[in-house]
Design an enzyme around this catalytic site. Structure first.
Site, PDB file in Angstrom:
ATOM      1  N   HIS A  55       0.858  -1.197   0.000  1.00 21.16           N
ATOM      2  CA  HIS A  55       0.000   0.000   0.000  1.00 21.16           C
ATOM      3  C   HIS A  55       0.893   1.246   0.000  1.00 21.16           C
ATOM      4  CE1 HIS A  55      -3.412   2.507   0.609  1.00 21.16           C
ATOM      5  NE2 HIS A  55      -3.713   2.242   1.870  1.00 21.16           N
ATOM      6  N   HIS A  80      -2.261  -2.281  -9.625  1.00 21.27           N
ATOM      7  CA  HIS A  80      -3.236  -1.617  -8.739  1.00 21.27           C
ATOM      8  C   HIS A  80      -4.504  -2.459  -8.712  1.00 21.27           C
ATOM      9  CE1 HIS A  80      -5.786   1.484  -6.988  1.00 21.27           C
ATOM     10  NE2 HIS A  80      -4.656   2.063  -6.602  1.00 21.27           N
ATOM     11  N   ASP A  82       2.887   5.495  -6.756  1.00 18.74           N
ATOM     12  CA  ASP A  82       4.144   5.397  -5.985  1.00 18.74           C
ATOM     13  C   ASP A  82       5.384   5.278  -6.860  1.00 18.74           C
ATOM     14  OD1 ASP A  82       2.089   3.530  -3.910  1.00 18.74           O
ATOM     15  OD2 ASP A  82       3.054   5.389  -3.312  1.00 18.74           O
TER      16      ASP A  82
HETATM   17  C1  SDX Z   1      -1.328   2.160  -3.347  1.00 17.87           C
HETATM   18  O1  SDX Z   1      -6.101   0.843  -3.150  1.00 17.87           O
HETATM   19  C2  SDX Z   1      -5.571   1.975  -3.431  1.00 17.87           C
HETATM   20  O2  SDX Z   1      -6.199   2.837  -4.003  1.00 17.87           O
HETATM   21  C3  SDX Z   1      -4.118   2.130  -3.031  1.00 17.87           C
HETATM   22  C4  SDX Z   1      -3.460   3.450  -3.463  1.00 17.87           C
HETATM   23  C5  SDX Z   1      -4.074   4.622  -2.741  1.00 17.87           C
HETATM   24  O3  SDX Z   1      -3.933   5.743  -3.250  1.00 17.87           O
HETATM   25  O4  SDX Z   1      -4.613   4.425  -1.623  1.00 17.87           O
HETATM   26  O5  SDX Z   1      -3.579   3.644  -4.856  1.00 17.87           O
HETATM   27  C6  SDX Z   1      -1.982   3.471  -3.094  1.00 17.87           C
HETATM   28  O6  SDX Z   1      -1.297   1.345  -2.458  1.00 17.87           O
HETATM   29  C7  SDX Z   1      -0.813   1.872  -4.727  1.00 17.87           C
HETATM   30  C8  SDX Z   1      -0.248   0.415  -4.869  1.00 17.87           C
HETATM   31  C9  SDX Z   1       1.166   0.417  -4.322  1.00 17.87           C
HETATM   32  N1  SDX Z   1       1.693  -0.945  -4.224  1.00 17.87           N
HETATM   33  C10 SDX Z   1       2.665  -1.384  -5.068  1.00 17.87           C
HETATM   34  O7  SDX Z   1       3.141  -0.707  -5.995  1.00 17.87           O
HETATM   35  C11 SDX Z   1       3.185  -2.776  -4.729  1.00 17.87           C
HETATM   36  C12 SDX Z   1       3.301  -3.594  -6.020  1.00 17.87           C
HETATM   37  N2  SDX Z   1       1.945  -3.834  -6.491  1.00 17.87           N
HETATM   38  C13 SDX Z   1       1.334  -5.123  -6.168  1.00 17.87           C
HETATM   39  O8  SDX Z   1       1.686  -5.613  -4.904  1.00 17.87           O
HETATM   40  C14 SDX Z   1      -0.137  -5.212  -6.554  1.00 17.87           C
HETATM   41  O9  SDX Z   1      -0.233  -4.727  -7.820  1.00 17.87           O
HETATM   42  C15 SDX Z   1      -1.179  -4.525  -5.685  1.00 17.87           C
HETATM   43  C16 SDX Z   1      -1.059  -4.888  -4.241  1.00 17.87           C
HETATM   44  C17 SDX Z   1      -1.067  -3.050  -5.815  1.00 17.87           C
HETATM   45  C18 SDX Z   1      -2.539  -4.954  -6.218  1.00 17.87           C
HETATM   46  O10 SDX Z   1      -2.677  -6.303  -5.928  1.00 17.87           O
HETATM   47  P1  SDX Z   1      -4.020  -7.122  -6.351  1.00 17.87           P
HETATM   48  O11 SDX Z   1      -5.074  -6.223  -6.844  1.00 17.87           O
HETATM   49  O12 SDX Z   1      -4.357  -8.049  -5.217  1.00 17.87           O
HETATM   50  O13 SDX Z   1      -3.549  -7.895  -7.623  1.00 17.87           O
HETATM   51  P2  SDX Z   1      -2.991  -9.357  -7.591  1.00 17.87           P
HETATM   52  O14 SDX Z   1      -1.963  -9.508  -6.531  1.00 17.87           O
HETATM   53  O15 SDX Z   1      -4.159 -10.292  -7.606  1.00 17.87           O
HETATM   54  O16 SDX Z   1      -2.224  -9.402  -8.998  1.00 17.87           O
HETATM   55  C19 SDX Z   1      -2.864  -9.858 -10.170  1.00 17.87           C
HETATM   56  C20 SDX Z   1      -1.745 -10.508 -10.974  1.00 17.87           C
HETATM   57  C21 SDX Z   1      -0.997 -11.589 -10.164  1.00 17.87           C
HETATM   58  O17 SDX Z   1      -0.451 -12.493 -11.126  1.00 17.87           O
HETATM   59  P3  SDX Z   1      -1.295 -13.869 -11.452  1.00 17.87           P
HETATM   60  O18 SDX Z   1      -1.511 -14.564 -10.111  1.00 17.87           O
HETATM   61  O19 SDX Z   1      -2.593 -13.415 -12.097  1.00 17.87           O
HETATM   62  O20 SDX Z   1      -0.399 -14.656 -12.396  1.00 17.87           O
HETATM   63  O21 SDX Z   1      -0.743  -9.524 -11.288  1.00 17.87           O
HETATM   64  C22 SDX Z   1       0.480  -9.873 -10.669  1.00 17.87           C
HETATM   65  C23 SDX Z   1       0.157 -10.861  -9.553  1.00 17.87           C
HETATM   66  O22 SDX Z   1       1.277 -11.713  -9.288  1.00 17.87           O
HETATM   67  N3  SDX Z   1       1.037  -8.628 -10.138  1.00 17.87           N
HETATM   68  C24 SDX Z   1       2.320  -8.281 -10.221  1.00 17.87           C
HETATM   69  C25 SDX Z   1       2.394  -7.001  -9.657  1.00 17.87           C
HETATM   70  N4  SDX Z   1       1.183  -6.625  -9.248  1.00 17.87           N
HETATM   71  C26 SDX Z   1       0.340  -7.634  -9.537  1.00 17.87           C
HETATM   72  N5  SDX Z   1       3.400  -8.940 -10.715  1.00 17.87           N
HETATM   73  C27 SDX Z   1       4.576  -8.280 -10.630  1.00 17.87           C
HETATM   74  N6  SDX Z   1       4.737  -7.048 -10.111  1.00 17.87           N
HETATM   75  C28 SDX Z   1       3.667  -6.374  -9.611  1.00 17.87           C
HETATM   76  N7  SDX Z   1       3.817  -5.152  -9.099  1.00 17.87           N
END
Ligand code: SDX
Length: 424
Positions: free
Chosen positions: A264, A305, A363
């Protein structure tokens, strides 16, 4: 809201559930009647659950749209400023000239913290993570202000809003000064919100920090871009804490705790750590491969996201701000910026990221700007928390101002059924 119904067949019985439509976004199915039918919905991570009704912020994830009380974030970032956005998020409309002047003056008159609060810092190690300190000192605000603790009173809620908006930059800067062993700097009422924060961060009793207007404007824009974002994890935490009737300062502290996680708000700090670990454009492919490897826990920080399946509109403004700041500081050749831009380009062309609709989020570039300004990585999420305080408070206020129930999710229980304690 409309009179459409959804039909659900459960255990041979058809259950009709009302469907409500908002002004924007998907319809919602009202499942509140299911508990009477002896079933729950199951939605870990709340992937398809609307936890509340709100009028504050709307995100269209497929089209990369973010509206605050209907105004697009790009237009607000261009033409507004953080304190005007605070007023908008709280009150629903842009302030008149007089309202704006009164709002700013009131914030300015609340920027100092109670002197007793300074003693809370002394209990922390100097190398404590600033987010740990913020959780503590913001929570401690709930031990003050006994003159306005009746939060059913709109005036008490309003003064709490002013105190939080005004004091968060002061407390954040105090976290930084404490980590340096430098004396706390008092706020200056002749400076605007962003200038005051930079002053409290970088001035010392021996000399004032020279404020560059481009840097101050960029700081204010960073505050705006992080101000609110619907029912994200930390805002949902604040709403849940607030639904018990808890003190709003304590609820904000719970939001700070939730924001800290690297999935997050902690991602901005993790992006810089990742870019420094990549170290050279030649290593980017290795890290992209790690991000795609299911057996590797590494994720591309600042990418992806839960809601945006297109560019995060905040990331676009942040990237433009990044170019402005690095240019005015003569750091346009910052190696980390080069790695970030190359990483973004490669990822956006890679089928894995395309298939999963993974784009840079808010971010991805913010940390490069903050680092260029001279803010340490450990303070990045503190700045996110400072900015998001208005969003947390606006959602808390929206909830407690209306009819609400204590949040109490249920579960799918897969543990032991009843069994007797063994006789001795
Ligand atoms: C913020 O909610 C908000 O609005 C948050 C925010 C706000 O203003 O409040 O926008 C601020 O928190 C932004 C997000 C910051 N976090 C990151 O940058 C961390 C990296 N991102 C990931 O951890 C992820 O993308 C999340 C946590 C942001 C979202 O996760 P989800 O929605 O649970 O998605 P998921 O884990 O189910 O991913 C779907 C697929 C998966 O692959 P498969 O299982 O389908 O094969 O996408 C992949 C994930 O492995 N994936 C990534 C990835 N993000 C998702 N693979 C590599 N790198 C990534 N960053």
């Amino acid at each position: 809201m409309t009179d459409k119904n959804a039909k659900l067949s459960v255990g041979g019985k058809t259950i009709e559930l009302p469907i409500f439509s908002g002004t924007e976004g998907p319809d919602v199915i009202d499942v509140r009647g299911l508990v009477a039918e002896g079933v729950f919905t199951y939605d870990p991570g709340f992937m398809s659950t609307a936890a509340c009704e709100s009028k504050i912020t709307f995100i269209d994830g497929d089209n990369g749209i973010l509206l605050h009380r209907g105004f697009p974030i790009e237009q607000l970032a261009e033409s507004s400023d953080y304190l005007e956005l605070c007023f908008l998020l709280l009150h629903g409309e842009l302030p008149s000239k007089e309202e704006s002047e009164n709002f700013r003056a009131t914030v300015q008159n609340h920027t100092m913290v109670h002197d007793q609060l300074t003693h809370f810092f002394n209990g922390f190690r100097r190398d404590a993570h600033p987010m740990a300190v913020m959780c503590g000192v913001v929570g401690a605000l709930s031990a003050f202000y006994h003159d306005s603790m009746d939060f059913s009173d709109q005036d008490h809620r309003e003064i709490a809003a002013f105190r939080l908006i005004a004091k968060m930059p002061t407390l954040a800067a105090m976290c930084y000064k404490y980590s340096l062993g430098q004396p706390f700097m008092y706020p200056r009422n002749n400076l605007n919100y962003a200038e005051n924060f930079l002053h409290m961060m970088f001035s010392t009793p021996c000399g004032d920090y020279e404020i560059n207007p481009v840097i101050a404007r960029a700081m204010d824009r960073i505050f705006m871009l992080h101000a609110d974002h619907e029912q994200n994890a930390s805002t949902s935490t604040v709403r849940l804490a607030g639904s018990t009737g808890a003190n709003p300062f304590a609820c904000i502290a719970s939001g700070i705790a939730a924001l800290w996680g690297p999935a997050h708000g902690g991602a901005n700090e993790a992006v810089l750590t990742m870019l420094e670990e990549i170290g050279d454009e030649a290593h980017i492919d290795t890290f992209i491969a790690k991000a795609k490897d299911k057996n590797d826990p590494f994720r591309l920080m600042g990418f992806g996201h839960r809601v945006y399946k297109n560019f995060d509109p905040r990331a676009k403004v942040m990237r433009q701000t990044c170019d402005e700041v690095l240019s005015v500081l003569g750091k346009q050749d910052d190696p980390l910026l080069k790695i970030a831009k190359r990483l973004e380009q490669i990822a956006l062309e890679d089928q894995y990221f395309i298939d999963r609709k993974l784009y840079p989020n808010v971010d991805f570039y913010s940390g490069i700007i903050l680092r260029a300004i001279g803010i340490p990585v450990s303070m990045f999420t503190v700045i996110f928390a400072m900015s998001r305080t208005i969003g947390w408070f606006a959602h808390w206020n929206e909830m407690v101002s209306g009819n609400y129930k204590i949040g109490r999710p249920r579960q799918l229980y897969t543990g032991y059924s009843k069994r007797d304690y063994p006789s001795k």
